[in-house]
Every structure is written in C-alpha cells, then in structure tokens.
Design an enzyme around this catalytic site. Structure first.
Site, PDB file in Angstrom:
ATOM      1  N   CYS A  79      31.693 -54.173  48.054  1.00  0.00           N
ATOM      2  CA  CYS A  79      32.424 -53.110  47.339  1.00  0.00           C
ATOM      3  C   CYS A  79      33.223 -53.684  46.173  1.00  0.00           C
ATOM      4  O   CYS A  79      33.429 -53.003  45.165  1.00  0.00           O
ATOM      5  CB  CYS A  79      33.339 -52.340  48.292  1.00  0.00           C
ATOM      6  SG  CYS A  79      34.552 -53.360  49.151  1.00  0.00           S
ATOM      7  N   HIS A  95      39.052 -52.495  51.273  1.00  0.00           N
ATOM      8  CA  HIS A  95      37.957 -51.797  50.573  1.00  0.00           C
ATOM      9  C   HIS A  95      38.336 -51.526  49.123  1.00  0.00           C
ATOM     10  O   HIS A  95      39.444 -51.082  48.826  1.00  0.00           O
ATOM     11  CB  HIS A  95      37.656 -50.479  51.293  1.00  0.00           C
ATOM     12  CG  HIS A  95      36.454 -49.766  50.766  1.00  0.00           C
ATOM     13  ND1 HIS A  95      35.215 -50.361  50.637  1.00  0.00           N
ATOM     14  CD2 HIS A  95      36.301 -48.481  50.316  1.00  0.00           C
ATOM     15  CE1 HIS A  95      34.355 -49.482  50.147  1.00  0.00           C
ATOM     16  NE2 HIS A  95      34.988 -48.338  49.946  1.00  0.00           N
TER      17      HIS A  95
END
Length: 478
Positions: free
Chosen positions: A113, A426
C-alpha cells in the site's frame, strides 16, 4: 522461479511463471491478467486442496512443467444492446476509463500500500506523465544505469495502464523493478514482504526519474523533475559563540513540517522545519561548535511537496514510532513569508495580477498598480519553475504568453497513514481529479470523497492522517 501451465475452462495457458519468493496471491494476480477471473473467485487445485493466498510454495510440491487446474468465472462483459442508448458499461474500456472520471485502483501485492499510494499521487501530475511518454528505450543515455532505465520504463507503462483500465491494475512489473533498483523494498519477515515507509518510496522514485528524464533530449524536457518538484533554498549558517557566518544554497524535493507541542498548523511546522541546529568544526575556535541554520525559499516549483515529520526512531522498541498530534493544513497554501527577499520582490507583480483577476470575478475593481493581465488566472498546465536565483519563468509550451508563479498553491493530493508505526499500518492516497472531485485510492478500491473531508485527515487519533501533501502552483499570466 518455476514454469507451469494452467487449465481454465477450455483454455490452456502455457509457460506461466511462478516466483516462489512471493505469496500465491501474486500468482493469482497474474492469472487475473490472463483470464479476467478476480483473485477472490479463483479456485486452484494443488497438493492438499485449494491454493490459499498466503500459503508457502515450498510445502505445496508444485513442480516445473506441472499442469494446474483453475476454476472460477471471469467478470461479465456486458454486451451492447442492438438499439437504444449507449451505457457506460457498453463503451470500450479506454472510453469507460474516461467516463468514470478517475483512473483505476492498484492491487495490493502483499504490504504494498505504501507503493500504491505513492504511485497514485505522482500519477496525478500530467506534466510528469507527458515527460514519461517522451522517454523511450532509445532515449536512454550512457549516464543512466540499467536499473534506473527499467524503473523509468515501468513507471511510464504503469501510468499508461492506470489511464486506460477500468478494472484494478496489478503493478507486478513495476514492483519487481522497484525492488531490483532499491532492495530495501524487498525485505522479508517470516517469508512475507514487509511494510515500508511511503516517504522513502516517494523519494527514491523521484530521484530515479530526476536522473533519467533529464538525460534524454535536454532541449525538450530540461530537468523535468527538478522543474516540477525542485525547491531552491538559501541558508544563513551562524555560530553565536564565534560570530562566524556563511551562506549555503541547496535544492530539495520537499519541505519538512516539523511537529512539536507548539505546532498546531502546517505553516508553523514549516517555519520550524526551515530552522535547524548543527554541530561542525569551527575554524576560529579550533573545535566543534553549534551553528544555527536558517533557510528561506529562493526558488519555487510547479508542485510543492510537504512531508509531515511524524515518525522518529524509538530506541526502546527499536522501531519508527509515530507522532499522533493533530496538525491542520489548508486547501490553499501561501508560502510568501517563507521566501527570500529576492524571491518576494519577484512574486509581488504576479500576486497583484492574481488578486485583481480574482477580484474581478467577485465584482471588485482592479488595483491601479497592478500589471495588465492577458487573460483569466487559472491552474495552467504550463511547465516551468523558478530557478535558484529566484527567477520566475514558466512559459506555456503552446502559448506565447508567460505565466508566473505567485507563491500560492492549491492542494491536489494527500498521502495518509493509519497506524502507530511507519513500518506497519496502512497507507492511502487521496487525489483531486481534473474535474475537481476527490477520489480516495485505497489500493484497488477508488472511492469518491467530499472536499470538506480532505482537511479532516489532520491527525489526533488512530484515523488516517496526512503524511505527505502535494500542492499545485496557482499562476498568473503576465
């Protein structure tokens, strides 16, 4: 690396490569490109049952040349009606991509990510895409190494794929080339690729492009990355103890927003970031001494990148810990008071033109001292930057008129981090489209967002908080 064949329905795909250092999910993404069957719908028969996303290849007994069976249905292709209206779903894929108003998402290939969010932010810069299109295999010069050349080609091809695709893209080639160029992004922990720092990824990609894009036809794309992102700083270095003073100049690709208990707003953090203490040898004292370095902006870029310094090394836990403090940032940023005196003088005339043009739109009279404008002030696609001496030359490639930087910028991308450590959590990209709407790129899932929600990503808890902000220059025609 082993080669297998895959039977799916009536088709047989030969010579499909499996990289056994990567999880099976990556192999499924390859099959998605071949068959159109999304990874979550794929059922692949191996020793012991169905192939799981995070299985260990060494325990599965897959051999060179083996034939694997795959079941699963591809995404339905909607057939165009014989008569009647044409729906978006019926258009060719490239036309669908245009109709959607935003580019495709990127599959997460296993803790990637950080890479996906970086790519989505940089992909939003049209001038960078134009420069990459001009870069070709033959364009490589002798001073660009092979791995940098390959990463530049992979970036160009991935940007192109994102523009043309409606479905999420699996950035396999780009990821493999990135790891080859910068091995730190290939670190493994218990056989799984580790999360990495998005700012490091951003910096390394830009550094590579700055080397390769300036080395092609210098008359056509002169130092493209430096023109788009380079910030010229002039610094006064002073030692209070000895009275010594000197000046330095340097070029950087981002400003740092330092975060302390005194910092509540981006502007305050930037001022802190332009001041630093350093210890170095003092010729007059004959020993080390503390010097104060105070910097000013002496050359502005087309796109201003700002990093929030949220991570620091925590010795007790031996990892990068995160500062969760809320730091507000604006949709419109004015850096005039952070500039050198020379640059401020050069900004005054364009700023007057910009104020008058915006005043006209509100029905106000123009200032008598303002320079006459040749047209509406707008977010121009002209390439250019200010150079180290504070010059403000930004000539539109297709027009005779010049546009000048004003020191005023509009927010166009935010890269956020959710979690407590840089090497976990994230990353997500929030990107403003040409239409003016904002899209949240959470890996393969693009989601429309309201502009008023973008500035709420300022921190203060465990929600997504801004780590990198990218602003686009507002220019004035002179």
């Amino acid at each position: 690396m082993i080669t297998v064949s895959v039977k799916w329905q009536k088709e047989l795909f030969k010579d499909v490569e499996i990289d056994t250092t990567q999880p099976p999910y990556v192999f499924k993404c390859q099959l998605y490109d071949l068959t159109g069957v999304p990874p979550e719908r794929q059922k692949i028969m191996v020793k012991g049952g169905l192939l799981k996303d995070e299985a260990d290849w060494s325990t599965l007994g897959v051999k060179e040349g083996q034939k694997l069976m795959m079941m699963g249905t591809a995404d339905e292709i909607i057939k165009a009606p014989e008569k009647g209206p044409v729906f978006v779903e019926d258009l060719p894929e490239e036309e669908q991509a245009v109709a959607m108003g935003h580019s495709a998402g990127l599959f997460n290939l296993g803790n990637t990510c950080y890479m996906n969010s970086t790519v989505q932010c940089l992909h939003s810069v049209p001038e960078l895409k134009s420069a990459l299109v001009k870069y070709s295999h033959s364009g490589r010069s002798n001073d660009v190494d092979q791995s940098s050349h390959m990463l530049t080609i992979a970036t160009r091809d991935l940007f192109n794929e994102l523009d043309k695709s409606v479905k999420p893209v699996a950035p396999m080639q780009f990821w493999m080339v990135l790891r080859k160029k910068y091995p730190q992004f290939g670190q493994l922990h218990n056989g799984v690729f580790m999360q990495q720092d998005a700012e490091e990824c951003w910096t390394q990609i830009l550094y590579t492009l700055s080397q390769s894009l300036k080395s092609t036809d210098s008359s056509e794309i002169p130092h493209t990355v430096k023109a788009l992102f380079g910030i010229e700083l002039v610094s006064r270095v002073h030692c209070q103890e000895s009275g010594e003073e000197s000046s330095e100049t340097e070029s950087v690709y981002s400003l740092k927003c330092h975060i302390s208990h005194e910092v509540n707003h981006l502007h305050e953090g930037l001022k802190h970031g332009l001041k630093s203490e350093l210890e170095k040898a003092s010729p007059s004292l004959g020993r080390s001494a503390i010097y104060l370095k105070e910097s000013r902006i002496n050359g502005l870029p087309r796109y201003l990148t700002i990093q929030f310094v949220r991570f620091f090394w925590k010795r007790e836990s031996n990892q990068k810990a995160k500062i969760l403090r809320k730091v507000d940032y604006p949709l419109e940023l004015d850096v005039y008071d952070l500039c050198s005196d020379d640059l401020r003088k050069k900004l005054e005339a364009p700023r007057k033109v910009l104020r008058d043009e915006e005043g006209k739109k509100l029905g106000l009279k123009a200032s008598k001292n303002a320079t006459d404008s040749k047209g509406d002030v707008k977010m121009s696609d002209a390439e250019g930057s200010s150079n180290g001496s504070g010059e403000l030359s930004m000539t539109a490639s297709q027009e005779d008129s010049e546009t000048h930087l004003t020191g005023i910028y509009d927010l166009v991308a935010v890269l956020t981090h959710k979690g407590r450590s840089a090497d976990s959590g994230h990353y997500v990209a929030w990107v403003k489209q040409e239409s003016g709407k904002w899209i949240e790129y959470d890996d393969d899932n693009p989601i429309a967002q309201r502009e008023e929600d973008i500035t709420k990503l300022s921190g203060g808890g465990d929600w997504h908080m801004a780590y990198i902000c990218m602003y686009k220059a507002r220019v004035a025609p002179m």
